[in-house]
Motif scaffolding. Structure first.
Motif, PDB file in Angstrom:
ATOM      1  N   ALA A   3       0.843  -1.194   0.000  1.00 17.88           N
ATOM      2  CA  ALA A   3       0.000   0.000   0.000  1.00 17.88           C
ATOM      3  C   ALA A   3       0.878   1.243   0.000  1.00 17.88           C
ATOM      4  CB  ALA A   3      -0.910   0.003   1.229  1.00 17.88           C
ATOM      5  N   VAL A   4       0.610   2.154  -0.936  1.00 21.19           N
ATOM      6  CA  VAL A   4       1.453   3.343  -1.088  1.00 21.19           C
ATOM      7  C   VAL A   4       0.597   4.607  -1.043  1.00 21.19           C
ATOM      8  CG1 VAL A   4       3.300   2.196  -2.355  1.00 21.19           C
ATOM      9  CG2 VAL A   4       1.326   3.074  -3.602  1.00 21.19           C
ATOM     10  N   LEU A   5       1.212   5.682  -0.582  1.00 19.62           N
ATOM     11  CA  LEU A   5       0.542   6.982  -0.463  1.00 19.62           C
ATOM     12  C   LEU A   5       1.469   8.059  -0.985  1.00 19.62           C
ATOM     13  CD1 LEU A   5      -1.758   8.806   0.708  1.00 19.62           C
ATOM     14  CD2 LEU A   5      -0.435   8.862   2.831  1.00 19.62           C
ATOM     15  N   GLU A  23       7.700 -13.254  -7.652  1.00 23.00           N
ATOM     16  CA  GLU A  23       6.582 -12.990  -6.740  1.00 23.00           C
ATOM     17  C   GLU A  23       5.677 -11.896  -7.325  1.00 23.00           C
ATOM     18  OE1 GLU A  23       6.335 -11.375  -2.179  1.00 23.00           O
ATOM     19  OE2 GLU A  23       7.833 -12.889  -2.665  1.00 23.00           O
ATOM     20  N   LYS A  24       4.403 -12.191  -7.503  1.00 25.82           N
ATOM     21  CA  LYS A  24       3.457 -11.221  -8.056  1.00 25.82           C
ATOM     22  C   LYS A  24       3.140 -10.151  -7.019  1.00 25.82           C
ATOM     23  CE  LYS A  24       1.346 -14.653 -11.099  1.00 25.82           C
ATOM     24  NZ  LYS A  24       0.102 -15.380 -11.448  1.00 25.82           N
ATOM     25  N   ILE A  25       3.137  -8.899  -7.448  1.00 23.88           N
ATOM     26  CA  ILE A  25       2.972  -7.795  -6.508  1.00 23.88           C
ATOM     27  C   ILE A  25       1.771  -6.942  -6.909  1.00 23.88           C
ATOM     28  CG2 ILE A  25       4.055  -5.773  -5.471  1.00 23.88           C
ATOM     29  CD1 ILE A  25       6.770  -7.022  -6.111  1.00 23.88           C
ATOM     30  N   ASP A  26       0.809  -6.781  -5.986  1.00 19.09           N
ATOM     31  CA  ASP A  26      -0.317  -5.872  -6.181  1.00 19.09           C
ATOM     32  C   ASP A  26       0.012  -4.560  -5.478  1.00 19.09           C
ATOM     33  OD1 ASP A  26      -1.671  -7.911  -7.445  1.00 19.09           O
ATOM     34  OD2 ASP A  26      -2.662  -8.596  -5.610  1.00 19.09           O
ATOM     35  N   ILE A  27       0.030  -3.462  -6.235  1.00 13.74           N
ATOM     36  CA  ILE A  27       0.310  -2.142  -5.658  1.00 13.74           C
ATOM     37  C   ILE A  27      -1.027  -1.426  -5.465  1.00 13.74           C
ATOM     38  CG2 ILE A  27       1.551   0.019  -5.946  1.00 13.74           C
ATOM     39  CD1 ILE A  27       3.499  -1.475  -7.771  1.00 13.74           C
ATOM     40  N   ILE A  28      -1.314  -1.061  -4.221  1.00 10.72           N
ATOM     41  CA  ILE A  28      -2.636  -0.568  -3.835  1.00 10.72           C
ATOM     42  C   ILE A  28      -2.526   0.844  -3.273  1.00 10.72           C
ATOM     43  CG2 ILE A  28      -4.589  -0.987  -2.286  1.00 10.72           C
ATOM     44  CD1 ILE A  28      -3.590  -3.976  -2.310  1.00 10.72           C
ATOM     45  N   PRO A  29      -3.407   1.761  -3.679  1.00  8.52           N
ATOM     46  CA  PRO A  29      -3.401   3.110  -3.089  1.00  8.52           C
ATOM     47  C   PRO A  29      -3.905   3.077  -1.653  1.00  8.52           C
ATOM     48  CG  PRO A  29      -5.242   2.867  -4.625  1.00  8.52           C
ATOM     49  CD  PRO A  29      -4.412   1.635  -4.752  1.00  8.52           C
ATOM     50  N   TRP A  30      -3.184   3.713  -0.766  1.00 12.60           N
ATOM     51  CA  TRP A  30      -3.562   3.756   0.653  1.00 12.60           C
ATOM     52  C   TRP A  30      -4.694   4.752   0.857  1.00 12.60           C
ATOM     53  CZ3 TRP A  30      -2.745   1.645   5.386  1.00 12.60           C
ATOM     54  CH2 TRP A  30      -3.084   2.420   6.502  1.00 12.60           C
ATOM     55  N   ASN A  31      -5.586   4.457   1.809  1.00  9.83           N
ATOM     56  CA  ASN A  31      -6.671   5.370   2.160  1.00  9.83           C
ATOM     57  C   ASN A  31      -6.866   5.333   3.663  1.00  9.83           C
ATOM     58  OD1 ASN A  31      -9.405   6.559   2.476  1.00  9.83           O
ATOM     59  ND2 ASN A  31      -9.404   6.487   0.240  1.00  9.83           N
ATOM     60  N   THR A  42     -12.745   1.797   2.810  1.00 11.17           N
ATOM     61  CA  THR A  42     -12.335   2.097   1.433  1.00 11.17           C
ATOM     62  C   THR A  42     -11.012   1.418   1.105  1.00 11.17           C
ATOM     63  OG1 THR A  42     -13.441   4.247   1.571  1.00 11.17           O
ATOM     64  CG2 THR A  42     -11.824   3.955  -0.198  1.00 11.17           C
ATOM     65  N   PHE A  43     -10.085   1.463   2.057  1.00  9.60           N
ATOM     66  CA  PHE A  43      -8.782   0.823   1.854  1.00  9.60           C
ATOM     67  C   PHE A  43      -8.931  -0.673   1.672  1.00  9.60           C
ATOM     68  CE2 PHE A  43      -4.751  -0.759   4.029  1.00  9.60           C
ATOM     69  CZ  PHE A  43      -4.019  -0.717   2.864  1.00  9.60           C
ATOM     70  N   VAL A  89     -11.529  -2.264   0.453  1.00  4.54           N
ATOM     71  CA  VAL A  89     -12.074  -2.520  -0.875  1.00  4.54           C
ATOM     72  C   VAL A  89     -10.942  -2.551  -1.901  1.00  4.54           C
ATOM     73  CG1 VAL A  89     -13.519  -1.572  -2.715  1.00  4.54           C
ATOM     74  CG2 VAL A  89     -14.348  -1.565  -0.356  1.00  4.54           C
ATOM     75  N   ASN A  90      -9.990  -1.618  -1.765  1.00  4.20           N
ATOM     76  CA  ASN A  90      -8.827  -1.611  -2.661  1.00  4.20           C
ATOM     77  C   ASN A  90      -7.957  -2.851  -2.448  1.00  4.20           C
ATOM     78  OD1 ASN A  90      -9.666   0.905  -3.597  1.00  4.20           O
ATOM     79  ND2 ASN A  90      -8.356   2.022  -2.167  1.00  4.20           N
ATOM     80  N   ALA A  91      -7.772  -3.228  -1.174  1.00  2.00           N
ATOM     81  CA  ALA A  91      -6.877  -4.339  -0.835  1.00  2.00           C
ATOM     82  C   ALA A  91      -7.394  -5.673  -1.347  1.00  2.00           C
ATOM     83  CB  ALA A  91      -6.668  -4.404   0.671  1.00  2.00           C
ATOM     84  N   LEU A  92      -8.730  -5.802  -1.482  1.00  2.00           N
ATOM     85  CA  LEU A  92      -9.310  -7.075  -1.929  1.00  2.00           C
ATOM     86  C   LEU A  92      -9.379  -7.185  -3.450  1.00  2.00           C
ATOM     87  CD1 LEU A  92     -12.195  -7.657   0.629  1.00  2.00           C
ATOM     88  CD2 LEU A  92     -10.193  -9.089   0.293  1.00  2.00           C
ATOM     89  N   GLN A  93      -8.889  -6.182  -4.142  1.00  2.00           N
ATOM     90  CA  GLN A  93      -8.864  -6.285  -5.608  1.00  2.00           C
ATOM     91  C   GLN A  93      -8.098  -7.541  -6.025  1.00  2.00           C
ATOM     92  OE1 GLN A  93      -7.107  -2.635  -7.004  1.00  2.00           O
ATOM     93  NE2 GLN A  93      -8.890  -1.400  -6.504  1.00  2.00           N
ATOM     94  N   PRO A  94      -8.505  -8.198  -7.093  1.00  2.00           N
ATOM     95  CA  PRO A  94      -9.455  -7.764  -8.118  1.00  2.00           C
ATOM     96  C   PRO A  94     -10.912  -8.085  -7.815  1.00  2.00           C
ATOM     97  CG  PRO A  94      -8.427  -9.823  -8.754  1.00  2.00           C
ATOM     98  CD  PRO A  94      -7.796  -9.425  -7.456  1.00  2.00           C
TER      99      PRO A  94
END
Length: 533
Positions: free
Chosen positions: A244-246, A276-284, A289-290, A292-297
Motif C-alpha cells: 500500500a502506497v501513499l 513474486e506477483k505484486i499488487d500495488i494498492i493506493p492507501w486510504n 475504502t482501503f 475494498v482496494n486491498a481485496l482487488q481484483p
C-alpha cells in the motif's frame, strides 16, 4: 622456552600479522599476549601473586613485575598481593593506603603446558576482539539490504560471507524453493544483529516484508526521497504480495510511480523475489475504502467495520466469493495482514439469509413479549426497532408515524413494553439478592438489574468487588496469542457495554469508595486530553 631477543621481536611481528589478518587493533593482540604471559608466570611463581607483564611496543621486550597494594593492617587478605603500611616502609618512603609497589621479577621459562595455555588465552582474546569489531560494524546495518557471497550450506541454512564476517540465512527465511551454490551472489535484508556467546550473529532474511519495502526504495526514487510513502506491506513469499502506497504530492500517482514505465520498476523487484506477483494498492485513511482496494481484483458490495473487535465484515457478490478469498485463502489473508484486521467474507445471499433470520427473531420477540400480531410486530422491526427498551422509552411521535398506528395504540404498546421490562427487572433483582448481591452494588449508577445478576453469578457481589475489576473483564476484549487474535468474553458484554464505559464505571466506584482522589483523577484526565490535542 625462555623469551629471547629473537622471540621478543617475533612478538610484535606476530601481533601485527594477526591484527592485519583479523582487521583488529594490534594493541589488542599485544594486550592478549601480556595477559597470557602473566597467567603463565602465575603458574610458575604462585596463583595468589598479582603478576603483570608489559611488552614494549618498540622493542618487543617483555617486563615481568610483581605488584603489591598497601592496605590497612586489619584488611590484609592476600599476603602475596597486599602488605601493611609498616611492611611497605621497607620498600617505599611515606607509604599510604592504596599505594602500589611494583618490583621486577625474572622472566619465566615457558614450558610446553604453559606455552599452550598462553596460546589459548591469546586466541580467545583475538576472537573476542574480532567479535566486538564485527558487532560494532553490523549493528548499524540492521534494517538494510546487504550483498554477500554464499559460502556453504548447513542443514538447509546458508552461511553468507558479508565481507567482514559471516551471516546466516535460515531456511525459513528463504523464498520458496530457491537454492544457491557456493560462491553465488545473494542479496538479503539484515533482519537482526545480536551479540551472543559464540560471537555476533547476523541474521538475514529474504521473506521479511521489510525486504520488499527496501527493494522498492532502491528502485523508486520517489520513495527514497520521501515523496511516496509505503504504508503497509503483506507477503506470501515467492507467490504473491500486496503493498500500500501513499503520495505526499497530489501531482504524482503513487501506483504509477511504483510500476514505472512499462512496469520496469516493479519488474526489477519481481525479478529479485523469484517472480513474486505484486499488487500495488493506493492507501486510504478510511479503512473500509482501503479494504475494498486491498481485496482487488474482487468486487465488494458492502463493508461493516467493528473497530472495538478490530474485525471487518465484507459482503461480495456470489460469483466473486472465490476471487475475494483467493487460492488457499491467499487474497483475503494478505488483505488482512495489510489492514491489520480480521476479515469475514460472506456472499450477498448469505447476508440476506442472516438479515432475514434477525428480522424473524425480532418479530418473534415483539409478538411474544408485547402480545402483538405478526403484521404489527413486523412493522416495528421494519421501522428499525431492535429491542423492548427502544419501544418503551422512544418518543411517542416515532410510533405514531408508523402507518395505521394512532396515539392510543402507541401508548398501549409502550405500556406493555414498560410492564414487561419492570417485571424482568424485579425477577433479576430477586435472583441477584439470592446470589448474595449487596445493596451497594444494586444501587450503583449505570448498572441495570440484569447486569447486577450477571455480576453476582460471576462472583462480583459488592461494590468493592466491582471496583477491583479490569475494564476488559466487564466489557470483553481481544488478546493476541501465537500471532492469532483471541476473544476474551466480558461479564457485561451481552449488554453492549464498551471499554470506555467500563473504565468510567470502575473509576467512579473507586472514587466513591475513597480509593482514588477525585481531584487527582480529574487533573490526570485533563492532562491526557491536552496531550491528545
Amino acid at each position: 622456552m625462555a623469551i629471547t631477543s629473537a622471540n621478543q621481536l617475533e612478538l610484535l611481528q606476530t601481533a601485527e600479522a594477526v591484527a592485519r589478518e583479523k582487521l583488529i587493533d594490534p594493541s589488542l593482540v599485544v594486550e592478549a599476549m601480556e595477559e597470557s604471559l602473566a597467567r603463565a608466570a602465575k603458574s610458575r611463581y604462585g596463583a595468589d601473586m598479582d603478576i603483570r607483564v608489559h611488552i614494549d611496543r618498540k622493542t618487543g621486550r617483555a617486563h615481568f613485575s610483581r605488584v603489591r597494594t598497601v592496605v590497612e593492617d586489619d584488611a590484609v587478605e592476600n599476603y602475596h598481593a597486599e602488605m601493611t603500611v609498616d611492611q611497605a616502609k621497607l620498600y617505599m618512603s611515606n607509604p599510604e593506603v592504596g599505594d602500589i609497589f611494583e618490583e621486577e621479577i625474572p622472566p619465566v621459562d615457558l614450558g610446553r603446558i604453559a606455552a599452550q595455555s598462553a596460546k589459548q588465552v591469546i586466541l580467545q582474546k583475538i576472537r573476542e576482539a574480532e567479535r566486538d569489531r564485527q558487532y560494532e560494524e553490523f549493528k548499524h546495518r540492521q534494517g538494510t539490504i546487504i550483498n554477500g557471497t554464499v559460502k556453504r550450506e548447513e542443514y538447509g541454512n546458508l552461511i553468507v560471507d558479508v565481507g567482514a564476517g559471516e551471516a546466516i540465512l535460515r531456511r525459513n527465511e528463504k523464498i520458496g524453493r530457491e537454492s544457491y551454490r557456493p560462491n553465488d551472489r545473494i542479496r538479503c535484508y539484515v533482519k537482526d544483529v545480536r551479540r551472543e556467546v559464540r560471537g555476533p550473529q547476523i541474521f538475514l532474511s529474504r521473506t521479511a516484508p521489510e525486504f520488499m519495502r527496501e527493494l522498492f526504495k532502491m528502485e523508486v526514487p520517489e520513495i527514497y526521497e520521501g515523496v511516496i510513502e509505503i504504508k503497509a506491506v503483506a507477503r506470501d513469499p515467492g507467490s504473491r504480495a500486496k503493498i500500500a502506497v501513499l503520495s505526499n504530492d497530489s501531482s504524482i500517482d503513487p501506483v504509477g510511480a511504483c510500476v514505472g514505465m512499462r512496469g520496469s520498476r516493479v519488474q526489477a523487484v519481481v525479478g529479485e523475489l523469484q517472480g513474486e506477483k505484486i499488487d500495488i494498492i493506493p492507501w486510504n485513511e478510511d479503512m473500509p475504502t482501503f479494504l475494498v482496494n486491498a481485496l482487488q481484483p474482487a468486487e465488494v458490495t458492502k463493508v461493516v467495520l467493528d473497530e472495538d473487535a478490530e474485525r471487518i465484515e465484507v459482503v461480495v457478490p456470489d460469483d466473486q466469493l472465490s476471487l475475494a478469498i483467493g487460492r488457499r485463502g491467499q487474497n483475503v489473508r494478505l488483505a488482512s495482514q495489510l489492514t491489520n484486521l480480521d476479515i469475514d467474507i460472506m456472499t450477498e445471499s448469505e447476508e440476506s439469509k442472516r438479515r432475514q433470520a434477525e428480522f424473524e427473531a425480532r418479530t418473534k420477540l415483539f409478538m411474544e413479549t408485547l402480545d402483538l400480531d405478526e403484521f404489527f410486530a413486523q412493522l416495528l422491526v421494519a421501522e428499525g426497532f431492535t429491542n423492548l427498551e427502544e419501544v418503551a422509552y422512544v418518543d411517542l411521535d416515532e410510533l405514531t408515524t408508523i402507518e395505521g398506528v394512532d396515539e392510543a395504540t402507541a401508548g398501549e404498546v409502550q405500556a406493555r413494553a414498560r410492564d414487561h421490562i419492570e417485571s424482568q427487572n424485579e425477577k433479576a433483582l430477586e435472583a441477584a439478592r439470592a446470589l448474595g448481591a449487596e445493596d451497594s452494588l444494586i444501587s450503583f449508577p449505570g448498572l441495570t438489574p440484569q447486569m447486577v445478576e450477571a455480576l453476582a453469578k460471576d462472583g462480583v457481589k459488592t461494590l468493592e468487588d466491582f471496583a477491583t475489576c479490569a475494564d476488559w473483564e466487564l466489557a470483553g476484549g481481544w488478546t493476541t496469542v501465537e500471532g492469532k487474535r483471541v476473544k476474551d468474553d466480558g461479564v457485561l458484554e451481552p449488554f453492549d457495554l464498551s471499554l470506555e464505559e467500563a473504565q468510567t464505571m470502575i473509576m467512579t466506584a473507586r472514587v466513591s469508595l475513597g480509593w482514588v482522589d477525585a481531584a487527582e483523577l480529574e487533573a490526570a484526565t485533563e492532562e491526557e486530553e491536552e496531550a491528545e490535542d
